[in-house]
Scaffold this active site. Sequence first.
Site, PDB file in Angstrom:
ATOM      1  N   ASP A   1      48.039  39.428  36.904  1.00  0.00           N
ATOM      2  CA  ASP A   1      48.637  40.971  37.439  1.00  0.00           C
ATOM      3  C   ASP A   1      49.375  41.057  36.492  1.00  0.00           C
ATOM      4  O   ASP A   1      50.556  40.283  37.003  1.00  0.00           O
ATOM      5  CB  ASP A   1      48.674  41.192  38.679  1.00  0.00           C
ATOM      6  CG  ASP A   1      49.531  42.728  38.899  1.00  0.00           C
ATOM      7  OD1 ASP A   1      50.351  43.110  37.960  1.00  0.00           O
ATOM      8  OD2 ASP A   1      49.606  42.807  40.034  1.00  0.00           O
TER       9      ASP A   1
ATOM     10  N   TYR B   1      54.507  58.566  32.038  1.00  0.00           N
ATOM     11  CA  TYR B   1      53.763  58.159  30.751  1.00  0.00           C
ATOM     12  C   TYR B   1      54.287  57.644  29.940  1.00  0.00           C
ATOM     13  O   TYR B   1      54.458  57.042  28.901  1.00  0.00           O
ATOM     14  CB  TYR B   1      51.834  58.432  30.597  1.00  0.00           C
ATOM     15  CG  TYR B   1      51.500  57.201  30.026  1.00  0.00           C
ATOM     16  CD1 TYR B   1      50.675  56.566  30.385  1.00  0.00           C
ATOM     17  CD2 TYR B   1      51.239  58.214  28.147  1.00  0.00           C
ATOM     18  CE1 TYR B   1      49.283  56.379  29.060  1.00  0.00           C
ATOM     19  CE2 TYR B   1      50.402  58.015  27.025  1.00  0.00           C
ATOM     20  CZ  TYR B   1      49.641  56.586  27.506  1.00  0.00           C
ATOM     21  OH  TYR B   1      49.179  55.707  26.407  1.00  0.00           O
TER      22      TYR B   1
ATOM     23  N   VAL C   1      41.217  58.487  22.250  1.00  0.00           N
ATOM     24  CA  VAL C   1      40.024  56.952  21.941  1.00  0.00           C
ATOM     25  C   VAL C   1      39.461  57.180  23.717  1.00  0.00           C
ATOM     26  O   VAL C   1      39.674  57.233  25.109  1.00  0.00           O
ATOM     27  CB  VAL C   1      40.947  55.876  21.753  1.00  0.00           C
ATOM     28  CG1 VAL C   1      39.188  54.783  21.814  1.00  0.00           C
ATOM     29  CG2 VAL C   1      42.367  55.263  20.854  1.00  0.00           C
TER      30      VAL C   1
END
Length: 657
Positions: free
Chosen positions: A460, A554, A587
């Site tokens: 992680d 983001y 993408v």
Amino acid sequence: MNSLWNDKEAAQFPGDLGLRVYTSRLLGRDPSLVLHGGGNTSVKITEKNILGEDETLLYVKGSGWDLEHIEAAGFSPVRIDHLLKLAKLRTLSDPQMVNELRTHMTRAAAPTPSVEAILHAILPFQYVDHTHADAVIAITNTAHGLARIREIYGDNVVVIPYVMPGFDLARRCAEHFAAEAKKNTIGMVLLNHGIFSFGRSAQESYERMIDLVTWAENYLAKYKAWTIPIPAEKPVAQPLRQELACLRRELSATAGFPVILAMHEDAASLAFARRADVATISQLGPATPDHVIRTKRLPMIGRDVPAYVAAYKKYFNEHAPRAREPKTMLDPAPRVILDPDFGVATVGRSAKDAAIAYDLYVHTMEIIQRATALGGYQALPAKDIFDVEYWDLEQAKLKGGGKPAVFSGEVALVTGAASGIGKASVDSLLARGAAVVGLDINPSITGLYNRPDYLGLVGDVTDEQQLTAALEKTARAFGGLDMLILNAGIFPPGCRIDALTTAEWQKVLHINLDSNFMLMREAHPLLKLAPQGGRVVVIGSKNVPAPGPGAVAYSASKAALNQLARVAALEWGADNIRINSLHPNAVFDTGIWTDEVLAARAKHYGLTVEQYKKNNVLKTEVTSRDVAELAAEMCGPLFAKTTAAQVPVDGGNERVI
Ligand code: ZN
């Protein structure tokens, strides 16, 4: 040692050559008999040539094939009449011999026949098997090796004193065999080299090999020299990555090219490296000539590279004038290192080379320990070892290796490597010769590839301890870190600022930003030691120059990451570390974009899926591979003089332009 012959299996290999393939593979299945191209086999077959004439051919293992995976195409058909005439010559240089072998084959596309072809030809049996069996070597490599071999085998075998592989060896074998072979002779022992068996059928020859090697094993057992006691040694728990990376840098400078340094800390390796007498028994010489090139003459004890290099130079100067012609010195870097902390560490121009050196040294350790238990290991004189190391054919093989791949000997770590751009980056880096560590929270990462230049780690990225553990494992597997691809990240579902919770905001920043900060900080000491300079590639986003509504967390995380990279470029330039970013957009061949999601998004904009995918200035689709290839190139020579660059991979975006 048991015969693996099975009638049912054998029936699937029709014909004389078919059975030759079958029993060669049986030998190849046992690494204590043959390893990494060592050993060879042959069969003599009479065939009609294109003129309708009978012609007897020696089908002998071709170079570049190993017995375990050999096929009929791996055997080179050589006209035996010519080989028998050659065997009568007084001298024949190695290049001449290879020329004769190659020009007397009946299939132009066949591989170069084994250098032991003439030796196979002179033995008057249809099938000939040759291995470098550990048990036999453990006995021949002792003070009274010859007497012991005679005691075990009597005249069941002809014994050949050590001669370097090549024409002279074939000629000596022909002489000894003609003079000494008896009715009951079924094999030939080559001191410090290996053993031959022969027979009228594939099964007979193979099973004689098994019998002969079993006698050697039983002899070792009788003298309590077969089982090697392995104490329960434990690997070193404290971090070793810094020391490994320092050593790797020094080794790379010595070799003249970046090397992989692979640590092996299994109980058997640690037990050998920690033996009280390791500095004595490991310094007597290699077990057989075919180990010399891959593992070098001697392993290095501890970490004193300059002392090792000085000893190698001395050995070269002592023996060079006696070599067949003047030679330049090969790179003096060791290929095997014995250290109480590192266990058995091996060095190679690629991870594959380092893995081969380890495989060979595992057998060397067994041979040395068995011979020691039998009364004392004894290797060839240094001069004979030198002749093999600087042998014409071996030199040609080394030179014939072609240009190494661009990232040969270098190590890359990719985060978020189980899918999408991360997985494509693993592929692009492997294709360029790097050893690659893939880190991902998805357990499938461990099984992504099964090859010596890949290591998959589950971890992680938001957990500092797991990050340092990943770097430690990277250094133990490959010796350090040269390239870091920061790819792991999440793109949460759209949400406007008014509705975004603090927890969600923090989660996105934690994964997309904090984790990269922590990994960069922890990786810096290793990147600083990269033999050719460290490289970091940040997978950014189009959202950095052109953010969109509904993606504040983001966009903010990627913008902050972009600033992090720019500051790193300023701070780390003096350490010869470059950091560049690329900004992909749209993408779609990644995990998040299922067919349903794609169709829904396309519909939302009133476009077909095809139009939606190519909705950019160039009207082209951007794939994970496109991004990964650019990431790999950013680590390569094309970007050698570039740092802090930001390059879009988006097919052209009007808002960015
Ligand atoms: Zn051999």
